[in-house]
Each structure stands twice: as structure tokens, then as C-alpha cells.
Scaffold this active site. Structure first.
Site, short mmCIF file in Angstrom:
data_model
loop_
_atom_site.label_atom_id
_atom_site.label_comp_id
_atom_site.label_asym_id
_atom_site.label_seq_id
_atom_site.Cartn_x
_atom_site.Cartn_y
_atom_site.Cartn_z
N GLY A 136 8.81 0.79 1.32
CA GLY A 136 8.25 -0.12 0.32
C GLY A 136 9.11 -1.36 0.20
N GLN A 157 12.55 -9.21 -3.04
CA GLN A 157 13.63 -8.74 -2.17
C GLN A 157 13.83 -9.65 -0.95
OE1 GLN A 157 12.00 -4.47 -2.26
NE2 GLN A 157 14.17 -4.14 -1.91
N CYS A 160 17.11 2.23 -1.63
CA CYS A 160 16.46 0.94 -1.76
C CYS A 160 17.03 0.01 -0.71
CB CYS A 160 16.74 0.38 -3.16
SG CYS A 160 16.04 -1.25 -3.43
N LEU A 161 16.15 -0.79 -0.08
CA LEU A 161 16.63 -1.71 0.95
C LEU A 161 17.58 -2.76 0.37
CD1 LEU A 161 13.31 -2.16 2.96
CD2 LEU A 161 15.28 -0.75 3.57
N HIS A 185 8.94 2.57 -8.27
CA HIS A 185 10.20 1.96 -7.81
C HIS A 185 9.95 0.48 -7.48
CE1 HIS A 185 13.93 1.94 -5.10
NE2 HIS A 185 13.30 0.84 -4.75
N GLU A 186 8.87 0.21 -6.74
CA GLU A 186 8.58 -1.17 -6.34
C GLU A 186 8.22 -2.03 -7.55
OE1 GLU A 186 9.52 -1.97 -3.51
OE2 GLU A 186 9.64 0.06 -2.74
N HIS A 235 11.06 -3.49 -9.34
CA HIS A 235 11.60 -4.71 -8.72
C HIS A 235 10.97 -5.96 -9.35
CE1 HIS A 235 14.25 -3.40 -5.51
NE2 HIS A 235 13.36 -2.53 -5.06
NI NI Z 1 13.79 -0.93 -3.72
#
Ligand code: NI
Length: 178
Positions: A46, A51, A96-97, A138-139, A142
């Protein structure tokens, strides 16, 4: 389609609240294509637009492609809103990225319903449970400037942030040497 650079914590850019999209234009579709390429390349399941440095309410996800079959099933969410969520919680170990190589168990509502615009700008509804529900929540965090580590105690979060800062400094040193 382009692989973009992913911002990592504690970059303050990630803390901002993303703005709604007026209309799903070709430009927004190009953004979603780039986000998907970036997510697959990372690799992750995701990614939110903020991001990669674009503070708009746009998310891409694919919770299937890292399975054994490896079939890509991309999902696109523009202006997502949670309309229903269960009181029951489920726990997943999240990463998380934007928080590389760090993982922690997070509780979130087990099921939720989301209204959003799809890739073609069509109004859609999704009933999510399990990994899908956790990932979309989660997304969507963000979009509010919230990372999964913000759900942890101050002590745990500070520990992770210190590690990230240390890793960033080390990678800078390596770049100078090269
Ligand atoms: Ni994330």
C-alpha cells in the site's frame, strides 16, 4: 510510469493532512500509476500519495501480488472515507515504506466500510475485513499525517525514530564515500 522516491520518517512532510481531490483527471491517474510502480518496486502492499511528496487524498494498494500466485490486483482509492467500522479489533504486525525495516503489532477495527472514487472517478463502496481492512486504515492514517508508530507508546516510538535517524546518517556517509 515512474518509480518515485519514498519519504521516510521523521520527515515533517509526512505529518501534514492531505487535501481532497476535486476530480479524477488524467493527471491524478498518472499519479496513481506512478504510485503503483513505486509501491511494487519498494516492495509494499500500500502507498499514500503524501509518501511520494504529493499531499492529496489518494491511495493505491495490492494485498494479493506478494502471494504465491503473484497475480497483481491493484486497488485505487481517491478521497476515501470510512463510513462504518466494527468495535471488534484485530491485530497485525505492521510495517511501512516510510518507516523502513521497523515493525510493530497494531490493533485496528476488524472490519470497515469505505466510500471512495475509483481509478475512473466512479463512486464506489468497499466492505473490507482482515488484512484489507487493516491496510486501508493504515493508508488512510497517512492522509491525516499519522504513521503506524504514532499508535505506539512514546518510548517505543522514540526508539524507532532514533534508529531511523541513525540509518539515514549512515546512508548519507556511504553516498559521500561512493
Ligand atoms: Ni505506511
Amino acid at each position: 510510469m515512474t518509480v518515485k522516491k519514498i519519504l521516510t520518517a521523521p520527515d515533517p512532510f509526512l505529518k501534514q493532512i492531505s487535501k481532497p481531490v476535486d476530480e479524477v483527471t488524467k493527471e491524478i491517474q498518472d499519479l496513481m500509476d506512478d504510485m503503483l510502480d513505486t509501491m511494487y518496486d519498494a516492495p509494499g502492499i500500500g502507498l499514500a500519495a503524501v509518501q511520494i511528496g504529493v499531499p492529496l487524498r489518494v491511495i493505491v494498494m495490492d494485498i494479493s501480488w506478494r502471494n504465491e500466485e503473484g497475480i497483481k490486483e491493484p486497488l485505487y482509492f481517491v478521497n476515501p472515507e470510512i463510513t462504518v467500522k466494527t468495535k471488534n479489533l484485530s491485530t497485525y504486525e505492521e510495517g511501512c515504506l516510510s518507516v523502513p525495516d521497523q515493525y510493530a503489532e497494531i490493533d485496528r477495527p476488524e472490519e470497515c466500510e469505505i466510500n471512495f472514487l475509483d481509478y475512473n472517478g466512479k463512486k464506489s463502496t468497499l466492505n473490507a475485513k482482515g488484512l484489507l481492512a487493516t491496510c486501508i486504515q493504515h493508508e488512510m492514517d497517512h492522509l491525516e499525517g499519522i504513521l503506524f508508530i504514532d499508535h505506539l507508546s512514546n518510548m517505543k516510538r522514540n526508539m524507532i525514530v532514533k534508529k531511523l535517524i541513525k540509518t539515514k546518517k549512515q546512508s548519507k556517509k556511504e553516498r559521500i564515500v561512493a
